[in-house]
Design a protein around this motif. Structure first.
Motif, mmCIF file in Angstrom:
data_model
loop_
_atom_site.group_PDB
_atom_site.id
_atom_site.type_symbol
_atom_site.label_atom_id
_atom_site.label_comp_id
_atom_site.label_asym_id
_atom_site.label_seq_id
_atom_site.Cartn_x
_atom_site.Cartn_y
_atom_site.Cartn_z
ATOM 1 N N LEU A 628 0.803 -1.222 0.000
ATOM 2 C CA LEU A 628 0.000 0.000 0.000
ATOM 3 C C LEU A 628 0.837 1.274 0.000
ATOM 4 O O LEU A 628 0.283 2.375 -0.029
ATOM 5 C CB LEU A 628 -0.916 0.000 1.232
ATOM 6 C CG LEU A 628 -1.837 -1.223 1.354
ATOM 7 C CD1 LEU A 628 -2.618 -1.184 2.659
ATOM 8 C CD2 LEU A 628 -2.768 -1.307 0.158
ATOM 9 N N GLY A 629 2.156 1.140 0.038
ATOM 10 C CA GLY A 629 3.030 2.313 0.065
ATOM 11 C C GLY A 629 3.504 2.621 1.474
ATOM 12 O O GLY A 629 2.871 2.236 2.467
ATOM 13 N N ASP A 630 4.612 3.320 1.572
ATOM 14 C CA ASP A 630 5.214 3.615 2.874
ATOM 15 C C ASP A 630 4.297 4.461 3.752
ATOM 16 O O ASP A 630 4.228 4.267 4.970
ATOM 17 C CB ASP A 630 6.557 4.328 2.683
ATOM 18 C CG ASP A 630 7.608 3.409 2.081
ATOM 19 O OD1 ASP A 630 7.439 2.176 2.193
ATOM 20 O OD2 ASP A 630 8.588 3.909 1.498
ATOM 21 N N ASP A 631 3.588 5.420 3.153
ATOM 22 C CA ASP A 631 2.703 6.289 3.947
ATOM 23 C C ASP A 631 1.572 5.479 4.566
ATOM 24 O O ASP A 631 1.234 5.660 5.746
ATOM 25 C CB ASP A 631 2.136 7.409 3.067
ATOM 26 C CG ASP A 631 3.201 8.408 2.639
ATOM 27 O OD1 ASP A 631 4.254 8.451 3.305
ATOM 28 O OD2 ASP A 631 2.984 9.123 1.639
ATOM 29 N N ALA A 632 0.974 4.598 3.778
ATOM 30 C CA ALA A 632 -0.108 3.760 4.298
ATOM 31 C C ALA A 632 0.406 2.793 5.365
ATOM 32 O O ALA A 632 -0.251 2.568 6.392
ATOM 33 C CB ALA A 632 -0.770 2.986 3.166
ATOM 34 N N ASP A 633 1.598 2.236 5.132
ATOM 35 C CA ASP A 633 2.192 1.337 6.130
ATOM 36 C C ASP A 633 2.389 2.059 7.453
ATOM 37 O O ASP A 633 2.143 1.499 8.534
ATOM 38 C CB ASP A 633 3.538 0.805 5.631
ATOM 39 C CG ASP A 633 3.370 -0.311 4.606
ATOM 40 O OD1 ASP A 633 2.235 -0.784 4.426
ATOM 41 O OD2 ASP A 633 4.384 -0.687 3.985
ATOM 42 N N LYS A 634 2.816 3.307 7.382
ATOM 43 C CA LYS A 634 3.036 4.098 8.599
ATOM 44 C C LYS A 634 1.720 4.295 9.347
ATOM 45 O O LYS A 634 1.669 4.191 10.579
ATOM 46 C CB LYS A 634 3.654 5.450 8.231
ATOM 47 C CG LYS A 634 4.012 6.300 9.436
ATOM 48 C CD LYS A 634 4.682 7.601 9.001
ATOM 49 C CE LYS A 634 5.028 8.450 10.228
ATOM 50 N NZ LYS A 634 5.663 9.733 9.824
#
Length: 646
Positions: A628-634
């Motif tokens: 889902l991308g780094d931002d979503a993972d965060k």
């Protein structure tokens, strides 16, 4: 008049407190020793007495290699660190007051520094200087962090020595080395020995620094045990830990239970003290000579082994796979048939594997990640395109599994399917019958107050949120902050009903009847059902894919872009797709095989086991996890912390 001693209440509480401390210290060790003789892998069910795990331990090349590496690194690093540290301490002792204070302050920094900072710093330093991570980097790292402890042990003894005696020996014609060995060294022997033992112990016990500086195929007991714990520790590790504990206990008893000197040999207090000091110095010197000799032998043998290994195996393959995810006889068979030596490493999670591949410090030829992680690796240009001319056995892979792989490998150019399955609900049929409850059919059933204290949830951010999102009617790959916040509140609302968040313990707890329902991976089902039948436990566990849909996952083999032996990796992939080899792996790991030829050869009862091989009607709204991308993972990780902290 003889005074009678009364057992006071204060003494009772003191003794009770001591017993309580000893209980908490040794009860886990006793439990571990008992489990090492348990004739089943379960930690909650006694299957009878056996010594099988001890035999398996000594027959297990992974454990024996880890034990050899541990002892070799500990002895070698402690020996070198003792020599360097003693020399450094002598040099610091000869400095002026201010330089000596500065040097000792600098020496204390590594000891106060966090291990993880030291480990990462050393790893980055090795990478910056182009040094491949491996045995030598672990050894250098251990020497580095051991030297300050040796200096700290030797310095107090140096302060107690009389410099005038050393100078007098020089005046009488002794060389500096002779004066040091005859005058200074006997006085600092206890400090040197203490430094060696401290360095040896620190090295033996280290995990963090070893974890960051080891390379492919290098495991110590600490890293191996950590890997086992993360993926479900095996009884062979209980046996190994028991042997280590008993050995250390016996050595301590031998060391401390010394016969006292007969009374008739006693002389004046001064003579006794002098003889005792001489005896201690001679004993310490003998220990150092013995330790040095043993260490030297181990270093020579280790070096010879490494050189022989490197000479004998010029054609190699570096494999990185999840733990307990292959039949080890398959590895040996591949080596026998191809002449290629396999260096096999394991990881516990995709998140642990990814930075290793991304950093490139350890170069692997074949890696087995999960779907969403393969997508992430592709997006970050970490994978090499596979030459499928070298993988003709791909023809045995079910087209449905290749189609599933397109969700993370759109053109099927970078991966070869290995296993697949679902996440579902395992439940105890007898419990639901006895309590007049309907067996679970949906994720919403895991919020039933009647199941309070009987629910096991997966301790995984994506799996936990998948359960919550699906129960609310949302996608398992949702990035909508409002949906994620609602899913978080839903998980918090569920927490009072849970017995625990666990990983591999779901299997053992359900087999032991400790819980009524648990979220689990479908591949565990066959093992669980076989254990229930073999142990004749008298109840049945079943598996259901919830009506709202679930995570449909696929693990696949890929080749990193920096793989040094790409053609060997393609031979490996082709070998694993061969029906007889794929059948071996299925029998061992019990996860659904994507090999259509193997599926067609299975017994009808296995083919019809819908928990392992679900049909299309069961999968409905199921989804493959996406990166889902780094931002979503965060965001997911932050919300997960909030759930766990409530």
């Amino acid at each position: 008049m003889k005074r009678t001693r009364h057992y006071s209440l204060k003494q009772f509480f003191q003794d009770f407190y001591l017993v309580l401390i000893l209980f908490f210290l040794y009860a886990p060790i006793v439990t571990m020793i008992v489990l090492s003789f348990n004739n089943t892998k379960s930690r909650s069910v006694w299957g009878g007495f056996t010594t099988h795990w001890y035999t398996a331990m000594f027959d297990n090349p992974t454990i024996m290699n880890a034990l050899t590496n541990t002892l070799l690194i500990a002895f070698s690093s402690a020996l070198v660190a003792t020599i360097l540290g003693t020399a450094a301490a002598i040099g610091i002792r000869s400095m002026g007051k201010t330089p000596r204070s500065i040097a000792m302050s600098m020496n204390n920094i590594p000891m106060m520094n966090s291990d993880i900072v030291t480990g990462i710093s050393l790893m980055l330093a090795f990478i910056a200087y182009g040094i491949s991570l491996g045995f030598k980097t672990v050894l250098i790292a251990h020497i580095t962090f051991n030297v300050p402890y040796v200096i700290l042990s030797v310095m107090p003894k140096l302060h107690q020595t009389n410099r005038s005696t050393y100078e007098a020996a020089l005046d009488l014609g002794a060389s500096p080395f002779q004066a040091f060995m005859k005058v200074i060294f006997p006085d600092i022997v206890p400090g040197v020995l203490s430094g060696f033992l401290m360095a040896f112990t620190m090295s033996l016990d280290d995990f963090i620094i070893t974890h960051f500086t080891r390379g492919a195929g290098i495991d110590t007991l600490s890293t191996l045990i950590y890997s086992e714990v993360r993926r479900g520790i095996q009884p062979t590790m209980y046996a190994l830990s028991s042997v280590i504990f008993i050995t250390v206990l016996v050595l301590l008893l031998i060391t401390n239970l010394k016969p006292q000197e007969p009374a008739h040999r006693a002389r004046t207090p001064e003579l006794k003290a002098r003889r005792l000091a001489q005896k201690k110095r001679r004993a310490a010197a003998r220990r150092i000579i013995l330790i040095t000799a043993v260490s030297a032998v181990m270093i020579v043998c280790g070096s010879w082994t490494v050189m022989r290994y490197q000479t004998a195996h010029s054609d190699v393959l570096y494999v990185y796979n999840a733990g307990e995810y292959i039949d080890e006889s398959v590895i040996r068979q591949f080596e026998d048939e191809t002449g290629i030596h396999v260096t096999y490493d394991v990881f516990e999670t995709n998140e642990e594997m990814y930075p290793v591949i991304e950093a490139g410090a350890v170069q692997y030829d074949a890696v087995c990640p999960s779907d969403y992680m393969i997508q992430k690796m592709l997006e970050n240009d970490l994978l090499a395109e596979i030459n499928f001319d070298n993988v003709p056995n791909l023809s045995h892979i079910d087209p449905k599994c290749l189609e599933m792989a397109r969700s993370f490998d759109p053109e099927n150019r970078y991966s070869v399917p290995y296993t697949w399955g679902t996440v579902g609900i395992l439940y105890n049929e007898d419990f639901f019958k006895q309590h007049g409850l309907t067996p679970p059919k949906t994720w919403k059933d895991l919020w039933n107050p009647a199941l309070t204290g009987e629910i096991l949830m997966q301790d995984s951010v994506r799996d936990a949120f998948m359960v919550s999102l699906k129960s609310l009617g949302y996608s398992a790959n949702s990035t909508d902050i409002n949906q994620l916040q609602e899913a978080k509140r839903n998980l918090i609302r569920q927490k009072p009903l849970l017995q625990a968040y666990v990983v591999d313990q779901v299997r053992d707890k359900m087999i032991g009847g400790e819980a009524a329902v648990g979220v689990i991976y479908s591949g565990e089902l066959l093992y669980i059902q076989n254990e229930i039948e073999n142990q004749n436990l008298g109840y049945r566990l079943d598996y259901v894919i919830p009506e709202e849909g679930t995570n449909l996952w696929e693990d696949a083999w890929v080749i990193p872009k920096n793989a040094p032996n790409k053609e060997n990796a393609e031979k490996w992939l082709n070998f694993l797709c061969r029906p007889d080899i794929a059948m071996k792996n299925f029998r061992y790991i019990t996860y659904a095989t994507p090999n259509k030829t193997v599926y067609d050869m299975l017994e009808p009862e296995l083919q019809n086991n819908k928990g392992v091989f679900p049909d299309d009607s069961q999968l409905g709204a199921s989804e493959v996890y996406k990166y889902l991308g780094d931002d979503a993972d965060k965001i997911y990780n932050e919300l997960w912390k909030e759930v766990k902290s409530e």
